[in-house]
Design a protein around this motif. Structure first.
Motif, PDB file in Angstrom:
ATOM      1  N   SER B 201      -4.126 -11.150 -10.630  1.00 42.95           N
ATOM      2  CA  SER B 201      -4.634 -10.813  -9.840  1.00 42.95           C
ATOM      3  C   SER B 201      -5.101 -12.062  -8.615  1.00 42.95           C
ATOM      4  O   SER B 201      -4.918 -11.542  -7.769  1.00 42.95           O
ATOM      5  N   VAL B 202      -4.949 -13.270  -8.998  1.00 43.56           N
ATOM      6  CA  VAL B 202      -4.588 -14.182  -7.711  1.00 43.56           C
ATOM      7  C   VAL B 202      -3.402 -14.314  -7.587  1.00 43.56           C
ATOM      8  O   VAL B 202      -2.814 -15.145  -6.069  1.00 43.56           O
ATOM      9  N   VAL B 203      -2.518 -13.898  -8.026  1.00 46.44           N
ATOM     10  CA  VAL B 203      -0.994 -14.766  -7.572  1.00 46.44           C
ATOM     11  C   VAL B 203      -1.089 -12.907  -6.888  1.00 46.44           C
ATOM     12  O   VAL B 203       0.302 -14.462  -5.722  1.00 46.44           O
ATOM     13  N   GLY B 204      -1.595 -12.433  -6.387  1.00 40.47           N
ATOM     14  CA  GLY B 204      -0.858 -11.299  -4.915  1.00 40.47           C
ATOM     15  C   GLY B 204      -1.864 -12.485  -4.138  1.00 40.47           C
ATOM     16  O   GLY B 204      -1.434 -12.354  -3.462  1.00 40.47           O
ATOM     17  N   ILE B 205      -2.809 -13.084  -4.506  1.00 38.08           N
ATOM     18  CA  ILE B 205      -3.164 -13.624  -3.079  1.00 38.08           C
ATOM     19  C   ILE B 205      -2.287 -15.306  -2.528  1.00 38.08           C
ATOM     20  O   ILE B 205      -1.818 -15.647  -1.853  1.00 38.08           O
ATOM     21  N   VAL B 206      -1.427 -15.258  -4.118  1.00 41.41           N
ATOM     22  CA  VAL B 206      -1.154 -16.844  -3.649  1.00 41.41           C
ATOM     23  C   VAL B 206       0.118 -16.198  -2.185  1.00 41.41           C
ATOM     24  O   VAL B 206       0.632 -17.230  -2.354  1.00 41.41           O
ATOM     25  N   ILE B 207       0.757 -14.991  -3.610  1.00 45.28           N
ATOM     26  CA  ILE B 207       2.026 -15.064  -2.875  1.00 45.28           C
ATOM     27  C   ILE B 207       2.300 -14.671  -1.750  1.00 45.28           C
ATOM     28  O   ILE B 207       2.785 -15.425  -0.629  1.00 45.28           O
ATOM     29  N   TYR B 208       1.043 -13.900  -0.731  1.00 43.01           N
ATOM     30  CA  TYR B 208       0.622 -14.036   0.170  1.00 43.01           C
ATOM     31  C   TYR B 208       0.402 -14.888   0.885  1.00 43.01           C
ATOM     32  O   TYR B 208       1.394 -15.130   2.264  1.00 43.01           O
ATOM     33  N   THR B 209      -0.084 -16.098   0.120  1.00 47.98           N
ATOM     34  CA  THR B 209      -0.679 -16.626   1.451  1.00 47.98           C
ATOM     35  C   THR B 209       0.947 -18.415   1.646  1.00 47.98           C
ATOM     36  O   THR B 209       0.132 -19.193   1.988  1.00 47.98           O
ATOM     37  N   GLY B 210       1.251 -17.913   0.544  1.00 43.15           N
ATOM     38  CA  GLY B 210       1.976 -19.436  -0.487  1.00 43.15           C
ATOM     39  C   GLY B 210       1.733 -20.814  -0.301  1.00 43.15           C
ATOM     40  O   GLY B 210       2.107 -21.059  -0.344  1.00 43.15           O
ATOM     41  N   SER B 211       0.453 -20.379  -1.107  1.00 42.99           N
ATOM     42  CA  SER B 211       0.076 -21.790  -1.287  1.00 42.99           C
ATOM     43  C   SER B 211      -0.625 -21.752  -2.560  1.00 42.99           C
ATOM     44  O   SER B 211      -1.469 -20.496  -1.941  1.00 42.99           O
ATOM     45  N   LEU B 212      -0.988 -22.950  -3.094  1.00 34.57           N
ATOM     46  CA  LEU B 212      -2.080 -22.761  -4.110  1.00 34.57           C
ATOM     47  C   LEU B 212      -3.539 -22.943  -3.473  1.00 34.57           C
ATOM     48  O   LEU B 212      -4.571 -23.129  -4.499  1.00 34.57           O
ATOM     49  N   SER B 213      -3.406 -24.239  -3.093  1.00 38.96           N
ATOM     50  CA  SER B 213      -4.585 -24.860  -2.186  1.00 38.96           C
ATOM     51  C   SER B 213      -5.847 -23.887  -2.466  1.00 38.96           C
ATOM     52  O   SER B 213      -5.730 -22.719  -1.345  1.00 38.96           O
ATOM     53  N   GLN B 229      -7.050  -7.171  -0.380  1.00 39.30           N
ATOM     54  CA  GLN B 229      -6.420  -7.000  -2.092  1.00 39.30           C
ATOM     55  C   GLN B 229      -7.661  -6.788  -2.999  1.00 39.30           C
ATOM     56  O   GLN B 229      -8.447  -7.451  -4.051  1.00 39.30           O
ATOM     57  N   PRO B 230      -7.794  -5.394  -2.739  1.00 43.46           N
ATOM     58  CA  PRO B 230      -9.390  -4.709  -3.131  1.00 43.46           C
ATOM     59  C   PRO B 230      -8.801  -4.216  -4.657  1.00 43.46           C
ATOM     60  O   PRO B 230      -9.840  -4.480  -5.523  1.00 43.46           O
ATOM     61  N   LEU B 231      -7.678  -4.435  -4.653  1.00 38.43           N
ATOM     62  CA  LEU B 231      -7.249  -3.939  -6.568  1.00 38.43           C
ATOM     63  C   LEU B 231      -7.586  -5.864  -7.277  1.00 38.43           C
ATOM     64  O   LEU B 231      -8.324  -5.849  -8.463  1.00 38.43           O
ATOM     65  N   ALA B 232      -7.137  -6.570  -6.275  1.00 37.45           N
ATOM     66  CA  ALA B 232      -7.541  -7.438  -7.061  1.00 37.45           C
ATOM     67  C   ALA B 232      -8.941  -8.482  -6.937  1.00 37.45           C
ATOM     68  O   ALA B 232      -9.502  -9.051  -7.804  1.00 37.45           O
ATOM     69  N   PHE B 233      -9.762  -7.798  -6.148  1.00 36.69           N
ATOM     70  CA  PHE B 233     -10.929  -8.586  -6.142  1.00 36.69           C
ATOM     71  C   PHE B 233     -11.722  -7.463  -7.166  1.00 36.69           C
ATOM     72  O   PHE B 233     -11.933  -8.080  -8.128  1.00 36.69           O
ATOM     73  N   PHE B 234     -11.380  -6.640  -7.905  1.00 40.47           N
ATOM     74  CA  PHE B 234     -11.623  -5.674  -8.517  1.00 40.47           C
ATOM     75  C   PHE B 234     -11.720  -6.200 -10.011  1.00 40.47           C
ATOM     76  O   PHE B 234     -12.404  -6.139 -11.068  1.00 40.47           O
ATOM     77  N   ILE B 235     -10.258  -6.689 -10.448  1.00 37.91           N
ATOM     78  CA  ILE B 235      -9.457  -7.465 -11.386  1.00 37.91           C
ATOM     79  C   ILE B 235      -9.929  -8.771 -11.716  1.00 37.91           C
ATOM     80  O   ILE B 235     -10.825  -8.901 -12.839  1.00 37.91           O
ATOM     81  N   PHE B 236     -10.362  -9.356 -10.184  1.00 35.52           N
ATOM     82  CA  PHE B 236     -10.698 -10.856 -10.320  1.00 35.52           C
ATOM     83  C   PHE B 236     -12.603 -10.165 -11.040  1.00 35.52           C
ATOM     84  O   PHE B 236     -12.775 -11.828 -11.769  1.00 35.52           O
ATOM     85  N   ILE B 237     -12.941  -9.850 -10.130  1.00 37.57           N
ATOM     86  CA  ILE B 237     -15.001  -9.728 -10.676  1.00 37.57           C
ATOM     87  C   ILE B 237     -14.234  -8.879 -11.910  1.00 37.57           C
ATOM     88  O   ILE B 237     -15.877  -9.461 -12.871  1.00 37.57           O
ATOM     89  N   ALA B 238     -14.068  -7.926 -12.346  1.00 36.84           N
ATOM     90  CA  ALA B 238     -14.134  -7.327 -14.017  1.00 36.84           C
ATOM     91  C   ALA B 238     -13.863  -8.402 -15.298  1.00 36.84           C
ATOM     92  O   ALA B 238     -14.770  -8.359 -15.346  1.00 36.84           O
TER      93      ALA B 238
END
Lengths: 189, 404
Positions: B201-213, B229-238
């Motif tokens: 789920s974090v990978v989506g954000i990383v793809i968008y941002t282009g950075s792991l920092s 990234q609502p789906l990612a948020f749901f997955i992350f919080i669960a």
């Protein structure tokens, strides 16, 4: 629809969250007890007690201990038994109230308090000395004469031994030996 | 960008007090002041170490203080959710309750069971609390304040926090208690399973941002990623609440099934450290979620550190709310939820994000909101479809008939 049940659950907890707590903060605030509440400390009127030990006999657990000796006065002159020991072991008491029911002279009453906690089991024995000096707030349990008067032990002032009997209080206020003398006169041949 | 170390006046003061400044006349960390430090030349690294250690100690203690506050908050809020009052006797409003808890735990007997593996048994609580504190190293707490801005920040966080599984298993195994053992086994199964959807789920954000920092992730949020990234948020919080063993997934320490799970045999401050780590993990996860999904320290009017704290405690409140609401799952349900629900959804989310980034490489704000719409739709459709599939009979294992 999926997720509705979940959302409903969350709403329920949120609703509870904004509700006033149910808790009663005990030492500061107390629940109001009924006048018939069978409290832990017993109320005993020595003036009314004849030492008949009915209470001790009717106690299902046998936790009332009475030791008496005949008083120096003659019975017809108003003398009863003198009470040496009157111990109620509330550590084993189940507050059934049979002793109060059994008392023929309305000398024993249930108490109205509930704060008799002790650190020691033997401190839970209520002795005659304690009962003598205790403030008398008798529960109205099994005492219709108190209830009819609307007596509330949690609010009203303590009552004395003349006011708690089933019979007219005048009976007690007039001296008993005199009445007995009258009776004797009437029955004389 | 300057880190918390160089930007901090306390650090600078300590460093300049110790380090020799001969020949350092330029605009160095000590500025223009030419003053001899306490240490001889060539020992600047010692000065740096001492000053840095001071800052780190300050940060860790501040964090532990916050954890104390959080435990109080959790107990009070859970109380309110239960229609109770919660602890309100120790100190004003019960604020000293965590102190009382700590004193109680410190004065308890420190028991080690006869059948225990002593060394592993004693190491486990330490190993549990260290990852939580390590995450602080890369968290951006506010504008320009972080200990280190490493370019693999979020990867570091994920790698370090997954050490929890090891600590729990060590504790469970070394106790020599069957319930602790069950707890440890469950912990490993659950934590390893939930690591996968969380990372994906974090990978989506990383793809968008282009950075792991972490810092660049915060800076890349033109609109908070919770919308993007609502789906990612749901997955992350669960997933993260499963990794922290919090309520819907607290099988690891399910008191109605296995006494207290992996920390059954622990007492005293070792038990306290487990608890501290668990409560600290909530705060840290809230902080990571703030960084990833809620725009980090950014916010109007108020100072950035305050915004960060507010967001962290907002997420902490949501965690407490979840704990107060949802009942505990069965073990097979927990595993199904990870592998058949969260895992495919996180892959879908990753795929959709990748396609979006491929199509709009440098999205304008209008395109960004268009992406928000698409992702919301994907989230709703994905969750509904997968819960339909998930609840169908053939998918989840057939219920065993109870033999009479």
């Amino acid at each position: 629809m999926y997720g509705i049940g979940l959302a409903k659950g969350f709403l329920v907890t949120l609703k509870v969250f904004f509700r006033k707590p149910f808790t009663v903060q005990y030492p500061e605030e107390r629940l109001v007890q009924h006048p018939r509440f069978r409290g832990e400390e017993f109320v005993w009127y020595e003036e009314r007690c004849t030492g008949c030990a009915s209470c001790a006999k009717y106690c299902p657990l046998g936790i009332i201990k009475i030791v008496t000796h005949p008083s120096d006065e003659k019975p017809l002159e108003g003398g009863f038994y003198d009470i040496d020991v009157f111990d109620i072991d509330i550590g084993r008491c189940m507050f059934c109230g049979l002793c109060v029911e059994a008392c023929p002279y309305d000398a024993l009453f249930m108490g109205s308090g509930f704060e008799e906690g002790q650190y020691n089991r033997r401190d839970l024995v209520i002795s005659a000395d304690r009962l003598r000096v205790a403030e008398k707030h008798p529960s109205t349990w099994y005492r219709p004469q108190l209830e009819e008067r609307g007596y509330n032990p949690h609010k009203d002032p303590p009552v004395s031994w003349e006011q708690v009997g089933r019979e007219n209080s005048l009976t007690h206020l007039s001296s008993r030996p005199a009445k007995i003398q009258e009776y004797d006169k009437r029955n004389q041949p | 960008m300057e880190s918390l170390l160089e930007g901090n006046s306390l650090f600078r003061w300590t460093y300049c007090l110790l380090a020799a400044n001969e020949g350092n006349s330029g605009p160095g960390p000590c500025g223009e002041t030419l003053r001899n430090g306490l240490l001889p030349a060539g020992f600047e690294w010692v000065a740096f170490l001492i000053a840095g250690l001071g800052i780190v100690m300050l940060l860790i203690n501040a964090f532990l203080l916050l954890v104390m506050l959080y435990t109080y908050m959790e107990r009070r809020l859970i109380g309110r959710f239960h229609n109770r009052v919660g602890p309100n006797r120790t100190g004003p409003f019960g604020l000293l309750q965590p102190v009382a808890d700590a004193i109680k735990l410190l004065t308890k007997e420190d028991l080690v069971p006869a059948g225990a593996d002593r060394l592993v048994f004693n190491i486990a609580p330490v190993l549990m609390i260290v990852p939580v504190l390590l995450v602080l190293a890369v968290l951006p707490f506010g504008e320009n304040s972080f200990l280190a801005n490493i370019n693999v920040g979020i990867l570091f966080v994920l790698a370090v926090t997954s050490m929890n599984a090891l600590a729990m298993f060590m504790g469970g195994w070394a106790s020599g208690n069957r319930f602790a053992m069950f707890g440890g086994m469950r912990a490993v199964a659950q934590l390893v399973s939930y690591e996968v959807p969380v990372v994906l789920s974090v990978v989506g954000i990383v793809i968008y941002t282009g950075s792991l920092s972490m810092v660049s992730i915060v800076e890349a949020q033109r609109i908070p990623f919770i919308l993007l990234q609502p789906l990612a948020f749901f997955i992350f919080i669960a997933g993260s609440s499963a990794e922290m063993n919090r309520s819907p997934f607290d099988l690891v320490e399910a008191e109605s099934e296995i006494v207290a799970g992996y920390h059954t045999e622990y007492s005293g401050m070792k038990f306290g450290m487990f608890q501290l780590a668990e409560f600290g993990a909530v705060l840290v996860t809230s902080a990571v979620m703030t960084t990833l999904f809620l725009d980090g320290w950014n916010g109007p009017v108020l100072p950035s550190h305050l915004w960060f704290l507010l967001k962290v405690f907002f997420f902490a409140f949501i965690m407490i709310w979840i704990r107060a609401t949802l009942p505990r799952l069965r073990m097979d349900q927990v595993m199904d939820f990870a592998w058949k629900f969260l895992f495919p959804l996180s892959i879908i989310n990753m795929f959709v994000t990748a396609v979006e980034v491929l199509v709009w490489n440098e999205p304008t704000l209008v395109q960004l909101w268009f992406m928000v719409g698409i992702n919301m739709l994907v989230a709703i459709v994905g969750v509904v479809v997968f819960s339909l599939i998930f609840s169908r009979k053939g998918i989840s294992p057939p219920r065993r008939k109870m033999s009479v």
